[in-house]
Design a protein around this motif. Structure first.
Motif, PDB file in Angstrom:
ATOM      1  N   ALA A 170      53.862   3.989  25.288  1.00 40.15           N
ATOM      2  CA  ALA A 170      53.983   2.070  26.273  1.00 40.15           C
ATOM      3  C   ALA A 170      53.558   1.402  24.733  1.00 40.15           C
ATOM      4  N   HIS A 171      53.679   0.235  25.500  1.00 43.12           N
ATOM      5  CA  HIS A 171      52.828  -0.979  24.309  1.00 43.12           C
ATOM      6  C   HIS A 171      53.162  -2.004  25.289  1.00 43.12           C
ATOM      7  N   CYS A 172      51.178  -2.288  24.609  1.00 43.67           N
ATOM      8  CA  CYS A 172      50.338  -3.424  25.036  1.00 43.67           C
ATOM      9  C   CYS A 172      49.793  -4.328  23.858  1.00 43.67           C
ATOM     10  N   PRO A 173      51.241  -4.841  24.046  1.00 41.86           N
ATOM     11  CA  PRO A 173      50.654  -6.157  22.825  1.00 41.86           C
ATOM     12  C   PRO A 173      49.349  -6.818  22.920  1.00 41.86           C
ATOM     13  N   GLU A 174      48.542  -6.621  21.609  1.00 40.58           N
ATOM     14  CA  GLU A 174      47.305  -7.531  21.111  1.00 40.58           C
ATOM     15  C   GLU A 174      47.405  -8.663  21.705  1.00 40.58           C
ATOM     16  N   ARG A 175      46.061  -9.606  22.446  1.00 37.60           N
ATOM     17  CA  ARG A 175      46.682 -11.239  22.460  1.00 37.60           C
ATOM     18  C   ARG A 175      46.098 -12.042  22.060  1.00 37.60           C
ATOM     19  N   VAL A 176      44.750 -11.252  21.565  1.00 41.63           N
ATOM     20  CA  VAL A 176      43.306 -12.074  21.673  1.00 41.63           C
ATOM     21  C   VAL A 176      43.401 -13.035  20.388  1.00 41.63           C
ATOM     22  N   LEU A 177      42.658 -14.014  20.287  1.00 47.91           N
ATOM     23  CA  LEU A 177      42.511 -15.010  19.795  1.00 47.91           C
ATOM     24  C   LEU A 177      41.266 -14.963  18.340  1.00 47.91           C
ATOM     25  N   PRO A 178      41.299 -14.433  17.575  1.00 46.73           N
ATOM     26  CA  PRO A 178      40.651 -14.453  16.173  1.00 46.73           C
ATOM     27  C   PRO A 178      39.512 -15.074  16.238  1.00 46.73           C
ATOM     28  N   GLY A 179      37.950 -14.944  16.319  1.00 49.17           N
ATOM     29  CA  GLY A 179      37.177 -16.026  17.063  1.00 49.17           C
ATOM     30  C   GLY A 179      36.594 -15.401  18.001  1.00 49.17           C
ATOM     31  N   GLN A 180      37.480 -15.123  18.947  1.00 46.63           N
ATOM     32  CA  GLN A 180      36.461 -14.658  21.063  1.00 46.63           C
ATOM     33  C   GLN A 180      37.602 -13.279  20.688  1.00 46.63           C
ATOM     34  N   ILE A 181      37.365 -12.431  19.641  1.00 48.19           N
ATOM     35  CA  ILE A 181      38.063 -11.207  20.080  1.00 48.19           C
ATOM     36  C   ILE A 181      37.884 -10.129  21.370  1.00 48.19           C
ATOM     37  N   LEU A 182      36.119 -10.277  20.778  1.00 49.03           N
ATOM     38  CA  LEU A 182      35.608  -9.721  21.877  1.00 49.03           C
ATOM     39  C   LEU A 182      35.602  -9.188  23.294  1.00 49.03           C
ATOM     40  N   LYS A 183      35.212 -11.201  23.877  1.00 54.05           N
ATOM     41  CA  LYS A 183      35.584 -12.032  24.538  1.00 54.05           C
ATOM     42  C   LYS A 183      37.451 -11.454  25.464  1.00 54.05           C
ATOM     43  N   GLU A 184      38.018 -11.825  24.656  1.00 54.28           N
ATOM     44  CA  GLU A 184      39.658 -11.427  24.776  1.00 54.28           C
ATOM     45  C   GLU A 184      39.716 -10.801  25.357  1.00 54.28           C
ATOM     46  N   LEU A 185      39.431  -9.680  24.648  1.00 52.59           N
ATOM     47  CA  LEU A 185      40.403  -8.232  25.073  1.00 52.59           C
ATOM     48  C   LEU A 185      39.443  -7.656  25.866  1.00 52.59           C
ATOM     49  N   VAL A 186      37.982  -8.025  26.755  1.00 48.49           N
ATOM     50  CA  VAL A 186      38.397  -7.426  27.613  1.00 48.49           C
ATOM     51  C   VAL A 186      38.672  -8.873  28.995  1.00 48.49           C
ATOM     52  N   GLU A 187      38.610 -10.056  28.829  1.00 50.71           N
ATOM     53  CA  GLU A 187      39.662 -10.704  29.461  1.00 50.71           C
ATOM     54  C   GLU A 187      40.556 -11.129  30.010  1.00 50.71           C
ATOM     55  N   ASN A 188      41.586 -10.991  28.546  1.00 45.13           N
ATOM     56  CA  ASN A 188      42.827 -11.309  29.416  1.00 45.13           C
ATOM     57  C   ASN A 188      43.327 -11.047  30.036  1.00 45.13           C
ATOM     58  N   ASP A 189      44.906 -11.334  30.760  1.00 45.60           N
ATOM     59  CA  ASP A 189      45.694 -10.245  30.825  1.00 45.60           C
ATOM     60  C   ASP A 189      46.621  -9.107  30.271  1.00 45.60           C
ATOM     61  N   ARG A 190      46.814  -8.413  30.523  1.00 40.84           N
ATOM     62  CA  ARG A 190      47.276  -7.810  29.377  1.00 40.84           C
ATOM     63  C   ARG A 190      48.547  -7.065  30.280  1.00 40.84           C
ATOM     64  N   ILE A 191      49.859  -7.053  28.963  1.00 49.03           N
ATOM     65  CA  ILE A 191      51.275  -6.530  29.190  1.00 49.03           C
ATOM     66  C   ILE A 191      51.692  -5.638  29.037  1.00 49.03           C
ATOM     67  N   VAL A 192      51.722  -4.172  30.031  1.00 54.48           N
ATOM     68  CA  VAL A 192      51.827  -2.821  29.250  1.00 54.48           C
ATOM     69  C   VAL A 192      53.355  -2.263  29.468  1.00 54.48           C
ATOM     70  N   GLY A 193      54.563  -2.309  28.727  1.00 56.61           N
ATOM     71  CA  GLY A 193      55.711  -1.606  29.324  1.00 56.61           C
ATOM     72  C   GLY A 193      56.023  -0.453  28.065  1.00 56.61           C
ATOM     73  N   GLY A 194      56.304   0.714  29.783  1.00 56.17           N
ATOM     74  CA  GLY A 194      56.043   2.334  28.625  1.00 56.17           C
ATOM     75  C   GLY A 194      57.975   1.828  28.509  1.00 56.17           C
ATOM     76  N   ILE A 195      57.903   3.189  27.688  1.00 56.19           N
ATOM     77  CA  ILE A 195      59.542   3.518  26.953  1.00 56.19           C
ATOM     78  C   ILE A 195      59.884   4.527  29.320  1.00 56.19           C
ATOM     79  N   ASN A 196      59.666   4.721  29.995  1.00 56.69           N
ATOM     80  CA  ASN A 196      59.645   4.723  31.233  1.00 56.69           C
ATOM     81  C   ASN A 196      58.926   4.362  32.687  1.00 56.69           C
ATOM     82  N   PRO A 197      58.995   4.475  33.325  1.00 61.39           N
ATOM     83  CA  PRO A 197      58.500   3.567  34.680  1.00 61.39           C
ATOM     84  C   PRO A 197      56.973   5.020  34.997  1.00 61.39           C
ATOM     85  N   ASP A 198      56.405   6.063  33.980  1.00 55.02           N
ATOM     86  CA  ASP A 198      54.804   6.882  33.902  1.00 55.02           C
ATOM     87  C   ASP A 198      54.887   6.536  32.601  1.00 55.02           C
TER      88      ASP A 198
END
Ligand code: SAJ
Length: 408
Positions: free
Chosen positions: A151-179
């Motif tokens: 699966a792909h789960c792109p990182e979206r964190v902002l340098p300077g706030q990485i540790l906070k955003e790693l936990v709090e940001n919404d994440r997009i997850v897309g697999g090569i198949n539904p499983d």
């Protein structure tokens, strides 16, 4: 896989959340310092988290991968000549894990990547491990076998706030198949407090590229506006402040250009895949890339009044309050300035101890007080917090060019 600005914070966060983490990097220096609980990059509170993760025995590092349940790839995806995506680090990382991957493992690509890269991971694994069931074309969400999930789960964190955003940001997850999508979602739900949104891998890849291209286009608008305003003798900062009072207007800040390893790079992945259709994004890239040249022309215009002026350049990193110099427009401006003028250039960058190659022999790194004391022209290239508190009295006799509105 990869212990840089994304991999290292992710590894240490997972370790403090109870996962047993094995970090892998090709750089021996990164590996050795991590094993001693030390960090080579600057990011708020990362040093404390790494120390605690390594101290607890949950995080260790080496040059080669080990068997695991989940493999996370967070390696660089730069571009080559002609703005062609360079996927060599992703491919090398997949080849490195290939011998260790087992049925039922989850392989996640976090690196920002052109559309199709996550599917390519499956192809590479299949080539190196024909014994594995990758289940590429499996469309049902309830496979009866136990394939390798990708699966792909792109990182979206902002340098300077990485540790906070790693936990709090919404994440997009897309697999090569539904499983694969479901497996990856279950994994992120164990440490992310934001929403975990699901899609397929190609949409997830495009979503990340789109986010950064959106920001690039909007910064280009601000940069273009700043050049128009100069010609018309209007303060672009006042203009933006006023226009942004409209409930549906939110103009970003003009500056010295767009730098870093993300926004200055990622739109090219879209442009490269659809060159004829990406006119606005291409134009934005050119506007932002040409801003350092414009900045230098304005400095040269003022420098022309002196025989051999001393010019202070405040800020070198790609954005405020970080130590990261990658693709920094301020460096491009200083480099250009050094080659086009006979001035003495004093650089102030509180986050570094040495000037980078390219300007090392032509400019001098100094502290703020000395630069303000000695210079005829003061230019502000990066809005570091430290520069905001400059005593205006110290600038009284100087020509001041503040390209980032740090001085207000
Ligand atoms: N900049 C401006 N004007 C602005 C905002 C930024 O000139 O109003 C410049 C900055 O000085 C810098 C560049 O743009 O040179 C990029 O800085 P940034 O703070 O906008 O973004 P990055 O590159 O540090 O991080 C971005 C983020 N993406 C978005 O906000 C859409 C981050 O969330 C991503 O995770 C990151 O890219 C990435 O890794 O892709």
């Amino acid at each position: 896989m990869g212990l840089g600005y994304i991999g290292l914070p992710t590894a240490s966060l997972l370790a403090t959340k109870g996962f047993q983490v094995h970090g892998v990097d090709v750089n021996q220096k990164v590996v050795s310092s991590l094993n001693q609980g030390q960090v080579l990059i600057q990011e708020p509170t990362l040093d404390v988290m790494v120390k605690s993760a390594v101290g607890s025995g949950k995080l260790k590092a080496s040059l080669t991968p080990e068997p695991a349940d989940v493999f996370i790839i967070a390696v660089p995806t730069p571009f080559k000549d002609g703005y062609t995506p360079d996927l060599s680090y992703v491919r090398q990382a997949v080849e490195a894990i290939a011998p260790e991957v087992k049925q039922g493992n989850l392989v996640i690509l976090e690196s920002t990547s052109p559309v199709g890269t996550t599917e390519e991971i499956g192809t590479i694994l299949e080539k190196h491990r024909p014994d594995l069931d990758i289940c590429h074309r499996c469309v049902s969400a309830d496979c009866e076998h136990n394939p390798v999930y990708i699966a792909h789960c792109p990182e979206r964190v902002l340098p300077g706030q990485i540790l906070k955003e790693l936990v709090e940001n919404d994440r997009i997850v897309g697999g090569i198949n539904p499983d694969s999508t479901q497996k990856a979602k279950d994994f992120y739900l164990r440490f992310v407090s934001g929403q975990v949104l699901t899609t397929d891998s190609r949409t997830a890849e495009m979503a990340k590229l789109t986010e950064n291209a959106f920001r690039d286009v909007n910064i280009a608008f601000a940069n273009e506006l700043s050049i128009i305003c100069e010609k018309m003798d209007i303060s672009v900062w006042d203009l933006i402040r006023l226009a942004n009072h409209h409930p549906r207007v939110n103009i970003l800040s003009p500056g010295c250009g767009v730098g870093g390893h993300c926004i200055a790079v990622d739109p090219w992945f879209i442009i490269h895949s659809q060159p004829e259709l990406s006119r606005l994004m291409r134009s934005a890239r050119h506007i932002n890339d040409s801003k350092p040249v414009h900045v230098v022309e304005r400095i040269l215009d003022k420098a022309g009044r002196f025989k051999k002026p001393i010019i202070a350049c405040l800020g070198l990193s790609y954005k405020p309050d970080v130590d990261d110099l990658r693709e920094s427009p301020a460096i491009k401006a200083v480099q250009d300035l050094c080659s086009r003028s006979n001035s003495r250039i004093l650089v102030v960058e509180p986050h570094i101890t040495d000037l980078p190659a390219g300007i090392k022999d032509k400019a001098q790194l100094t502290d703020l007080e000395n630069a303000l004391d000695k210079s005829d022209i003061v230019t502000v290239l990066v809005a570091h917090k430290k520069f905001k508190s400059i005593n205006r009295y110290q600038l009284k006799e100087k020509i001041v060019l503040d390209f980032v509105n740090a001085l207000g």
